[in-house]
Motif scaffolding. Structure first.
Motif, PDB file in Angstrom:
ATOM      1  N   MET A 104       0.145 -12.338  -3.875  1.00 20.09           N
ATOM      2  CA  MET A 104      -0.987 -11.831  -3.089  1.00 20.09           C
ATOM      3  C   MET A 104      -0.667 -11.866  -1.599  1.00 20.09           C
ATOM      4  O   MET A 104      -1.018 -10.937  -0.865  1.00 20.09           O
ATOM      5  CB  MET A 104      -2.244 -12.646  -3.387  1.00 20.09           C
ATOM      6  N   LYS A 105      -0.004 -12.921  -1.147  1.00 22.28           N
ATOM      7  CA  LYS A 105       0.351 -13.044   0.263  1.00 22.28           C
ATOM      8  C   LYS A 105       1.346 -11.946   0.659  1.00 22.28           C
ATOM      9  O   LYS A 105       1.218 -11.335   1.722  1.00 22.28           O
ATOM     10  CB  LYS A 105       0.951 -14.426   0.509  1.00 22.28           C
ATOM     11  N   GLU A 106       2.330 -11.667  -0.207  1.00 23.03           N
ATOM     12  CA  GLU A 106       3.304 -10.603   0.069  1.00 23.03           C
ATOM     13  C   GLU A 106       2.634  -9.233   0.115  1.00 23.03           C
ATOM     14  O   GLU A 106       2.949  -8.401   0.959  1.00 23.03           O
ATOM     15  CB  GLU A 106       4.402 -10.607  -0.994  1.00 23.03           C
ATOM     16  N   HIS A 107       1.677  -8.987  -0.798  1.00 23.00           N
ATOM     17  CA  HIS A 107       0.960  -7.701  -0.826  1.00 23.00           C
ATOM     18  C   HIS A 107       0.145  -7.530   0.447  1.00 23.00           C
ATOM     19  O   HIS A 107       0.126  -6.451   1.042  1.00 23.00           O
ATOM     20  CB  HIS A 107       0.057  -7.614  -2.062  1.00 23.00           C
ATOM     21  N   LYS A 108      -0.510  -8.613   0.878  1.00 24.98           N
ATOM     22  CA  LYS A 108      -1.318  -8.551   2.094  1.00 24.98           C
ATOM     23  C   LYS A 108      -0.444  -8.228   3.304  1.00 24.98           C
ATOM     24  O   LYS A 108      -0.821  -7.430   4.157  1.00 24.98           O
ATOM     25  CB  LYS A 108      -2.042  -9.889   2.283  1.00 24.98           C
TER      26      LYS A 108
ATOM     27  N   ARG B 133       2.471   1.879   8.292  1.00 23.56           N
ATOM     28  CA  ARG B 133       2.389   2.709   9.497  1.00 23.56           C
ATOM     29  C   ARG B 133       2.687   4.165   9.136  1.00 23.56           C
ATOM     30  O   ARG B 133       3.149   4.454   8.043  1.00 23.56           O
ATOM     31  CB  ARG B 133       3.304   2.191  10.595  1.00 23.56           C
ATOM     32  N   ARG B 134       2.425   5.007  10.079  1.00 22.92           N
ATOM     33  CA  ARG B 134       2.589   6.445   9.886  1.00 22.92           C
ATOM     34  C   ARG B 134       4.016   6.768   9.446  1.00 22.92           C
ATOM     35  O   ARG B 134       4.978   6.253  10.001  1.00 22.92           O
ATOM     36  CB  ARG B 134       2.272   7.152  11.205  1.00 22.92           C
ATOM     37  N   GLY B 135       4.142   7.596   8.404  1.00 20.11           N
ATOM     38  CA  GLY B 135       5.446   8.015   7.918  1.00 20.11           C
ATOM     39  C   GLY B 135       5.924   7.251   6.694  1.00 20.11           C
ATOM     40  O   GLY B 135       6.854   7.678   6.033  1.00 20.11           O
ATOM     41  N   ASP B 136       5.293   6.114   6.378  1.00 16.23           N
ATOM     42  CA  ASP B 136       5.682   5.351   5.187  1.00 16.23           C
ATOM     43  C   ASP B 136       5.297   6.125   3.938  1.00 16.23           C
ATOM     44  O   ASP B 136       4.216   6.710   3.867  1.00 16.23           O
ATOM     45  CB  ASP B 136       4.966   3.991   5.142  1.00 16.23           C
ATOM     46  N   GLN B 137       6.177   6.135   2.960  1.00 10.57           N
ATOM     47  CA  GLN B 137       5.860   6.774   1.678  1.00 10.57           C
ATOM     48  C   GLN B 137       5.345   5.682   0.748  1.00 10.57           C
ATOM     49  O   GLN B 137       5.994   4.648   0.576  1.00 10.57           O
ATOM     50  CB  GLN B 137       7.083   7.464   1.090  1.00 10.57           C
ATOM     51  N   VAL B 138       4.163   5.914   0.134  1.00 12.39           N
ATOM     52  CA  VAL B 138       3.498   4.877  -0.642  1.00 12.39           C
ATOM     53  C   VAL B 138       3.076   5.371  -2.022  1.00 12.39           C
ATOM     54  O   VAL B 138       2.967   6.582  -2.251  1.00 12.39           O
ATOM     55  CB  VAL B 138       2.238   4.349   0.099  1.00 12.39           C
ATOM     56  N   ILE B 139       2.851   4.421  -2.924  1.00 10.00           N
ATOM     57  CA  ILE B 139       2.249   4.693  -4.227  1.00 10.00           C
ATOM     58  C   ILE B 139       0.948   3.906  -4.264  1.00 10.00           C
ATOM     59  O   ILE B 139       0.934   2.706  -3.988  1.00 10.00           O
ATOM     60  CB  ILE B 139       3.156   4.228  -5.383  1.00 10.00           C
ATOM     61  N   THR B 140      -0.152   4.581  -4.616  1.00  8.98           N
ATOM     62  CA  THR B 140      -1.435   3.892  -4.732  1.00  8.98           C
ATOM     63  C   THR B 140      -1.589   3.317  -6.129  1.00  8.98           C
ATOM     64  O   THR B 140      -0.835   3.653  -7.042  1.00  8.98           O
ATOM     65  CB  THR B 140      -2.611   4.854  -4.462  1.00  8.98           C
TER      66      THR B 140
ATOM     67  N   VAL C 126       1.951   8.286   4.499  1.00 10.56           N
ATOM     68  CA  VAL C 126       0.880   7.876   5.408  1.00 10.56           C
ATOM     69  C   VAL C 126       0.918   8.803   6.623  1.00 10.56           C
ATOM     70  O   VAL C 126       1.927   8.884   7.320  1.00 10.56           O
ATOM     71  CB  VAL C 126       1.044   6.400   5.845  1.00 10.56           C
ATOM     72  N   SER C 127      -0.191   9.523   6.852  1.00  6.78           N
ATOM     73  CA  SER C 127      -0.236  10.430   7.987  1.00  6.78           C
ATOM     74  C   SER C 127      -1.017   9.842   9.151  1.00  6.78           C
ATOM     75  O   SER C 127      -0.807  10.231  10.297  1.00  6.78           O
ATOM     76  CB  SER C 127      -0.845  11.777   7.577  1.00  6.78           C
ATOM     77  N   LYS C 128      -1.905   8.886   8.860  1.00  8.20           N
ATOM     78  CA  LYS C 128      -2.682   8.271   9.922  1.00  8.20           C
ATOM     79  C   LYS C 128      -3.170   6.901   9.455  1.00  8.20           C
ATOM     80  O   LYS C 128      -3.602   6.755   8.323  1.00  8.20           O
ATOM     81  CB  LYS C 128      -3.884   9.141  10.270  1.00  8.20           C
ATOM     82  N   VAL C 129      -3.069   5.924  10.347  1.00  8.70           N
ATOM     83  CA  VAL C 129      -3.638   4.612  10.075  1.00  8.70           C
ATOM     84  C   VAL C 129      -4.973   4.587  10.813  1.00  8.70           C
ATOM     85  O   VAL C 129      -5.008   4.516  12.033  1.00  8.70           O
ATOM     86  CB  VAL C 129      -2.707   3.478  10.562  1.00  8.70           C
ATOM     87  N   LYS C 130      -6.068   4.691  10.048  1.00 13.70           N
ATOM     88  CA  LYS C 130      -7.389   4.820  10.667  1.00 13.70           C
ATOM     89  C   LYS C 130      -7.886   3.497  11.244  1.00 13.70           C
ATOM     90  O   LYS C 130      -8.226   3.426  12.404  1.00 13.70           O
ATOM     91  CB  LYS C 130      -8.390   5.365   9.665  1.00 13.70           C
ATOM     92  N   ASP C 131      -7.957   2.459  10.435  1.00 10.18           N
ATOM     93  CA  ASP C 131      -8.404   1.148  10.902  1.00 10.18           C
ATOM     94  C   ASP C 131      -7.858   0.072   9.967  1.00 10.18           C
ATOM     95  O   ASP C 131      -6.948   0.332   9.191  1.00 10.18           O
ATOM     96  CB  ASP C 131      -9.933   1.072  11.013  1.00 10.18           C
ATOM     97  N   ASP C 132      -8.422  -1.118  10.034  1.00  6.35           N
ATOM     98  CA  ASP C 132      -7.916  -2.239   9.240  1.00  6.35           C
ATOM     99  C   ASP C 132      -8.104  -2.054   7.743  1.00  6.35           C
ATOM    100  O   ASP C 132      -7.434  -2.706   6.955  1.00  6.35           O
ATOM    101  CB  ASP C 132      -8.601  -3.544   9.667  1.00  6.35           C
ATOM    102  N   SER C 133      -9.017  -1.166   7.341  1.00  5.84           N
ATOM    103  CA  SER C 133      -9.303  -1.059   5.913  1.00  5.84           C
ATOM    104  C   SER C 133      -8.989   0.319   5.328  1.00  5.84           C
ATOM    105  O   SER C 133      -9.119   0.503   4.126  1.00  5.84           O
ATOM    106  CB  SER C 133     -10.775  -1.393   5.653  1.00  5.84           C
ATOM    107  N   GLU C 134      -8.559   1.253   6.143  1.00  9.62           N
ATOM    108  CA  GLU C 134      -8.402   2.628   5.646  1.00  9.62           C
ATOM    109  C   GLU C 134      -7.183   3.310   6.270  1.00  9.62           C
ATOM    110  O   GLU C 134      -6.873   3.108   7.431  1.00  9.62           O
ATOM    111  CB  GLU C 134      -9.664   3.410   6.005  1.00  9.62           C
TER     112      GLU C 134
ATOM    113  N   ARG D 160      -6.770   0.668   2.217  1.00  9.09           N
ATOM    114  CA  ARG D 160      -5.442   0.058   2.374  1.00  9.09           C
ATOM    115  C   ARG D 160      -5.030  -0.817   1.200  1.00  9.09           C
ATOM    116  O   ARG D 160      -3.892  -0.794   0.775  1.00  9.09           O
ATOM    117  CB  ARG D 160      -5.403  -0.822   3.622  1.00  9.09           C
ATOM    118  N   HIS D 161      -5.949  -1.623   0.691  1.00  3.71           N
ATOM    119  CA  HIS D 161      -5.591  -2.590  -0.343  1.00  3.71           C
ATOM    120  C   HIS D 161      -5.320  -1.946  -1.695  1.00  3.71           C
ATOM    121  O   HIS D 161      -4.891  -2.626  -2.620  1.00  3.71           O
ATOM    122  CB  HIS D 161      -6.664  -3.673  -0.458  1.00  3.71           C
TER     123      HIS D 161
END
Length: 93
Positions: free
Chosen positions: A29-33, A40-47, A55-63, A78-79
């Motif tokens: 859980m700590k590593e995931h957090k 950040r912008r440009g990272d390729q992610v799997i939800t 990632v095209s935009k980091v809106k805020d702490d939760s989105e 984000r989570h």
């Protein structure tokens, strides 16, 4: 002293459960957090839903905003990011 002797197996079972189950889960859980905080912008992610995007935009702490295909952007909590496939290098300046 006999009463304490009867609790020793129970204490050992709890200690083993802590070492084998609880502690690794807390570490995961700590590593995931930390991974989610470092997005950040440009990272390729799997939800967690299985969507792969960049990632095209980091809106805020939760989105964050993820681009699934050219011109198709979705807002993602984000989570719910399960994995970062490729990281972008931080901009030097």
């Amino acid at each position: 002293m006999e009463a304490f002797g009867q609790f020793i197996p129970l204490i050992l079972i709890f200690a083993i459960m802590y070492l084998l189950l609880i502690r690794p889960q807390q570490k995961k859980m700590k590593e995931h957090k930390a991974m989610v905080a470092a997005l950040r912008r440009g990272d390729q992610v799997i939800t967690q839903g299985g969507l792969i995007g960049k990632v095209s935009k980091v809106k805020d702490d939760s989105e964050i905003e993820v681009e699934l295909a050219e011109g198709i952007k979705v807002r993602v909590v984000r989570h719910t990011v399960a994995q970062v496939i490729s990281k972008t290098e931080p901009a030097e300046g």
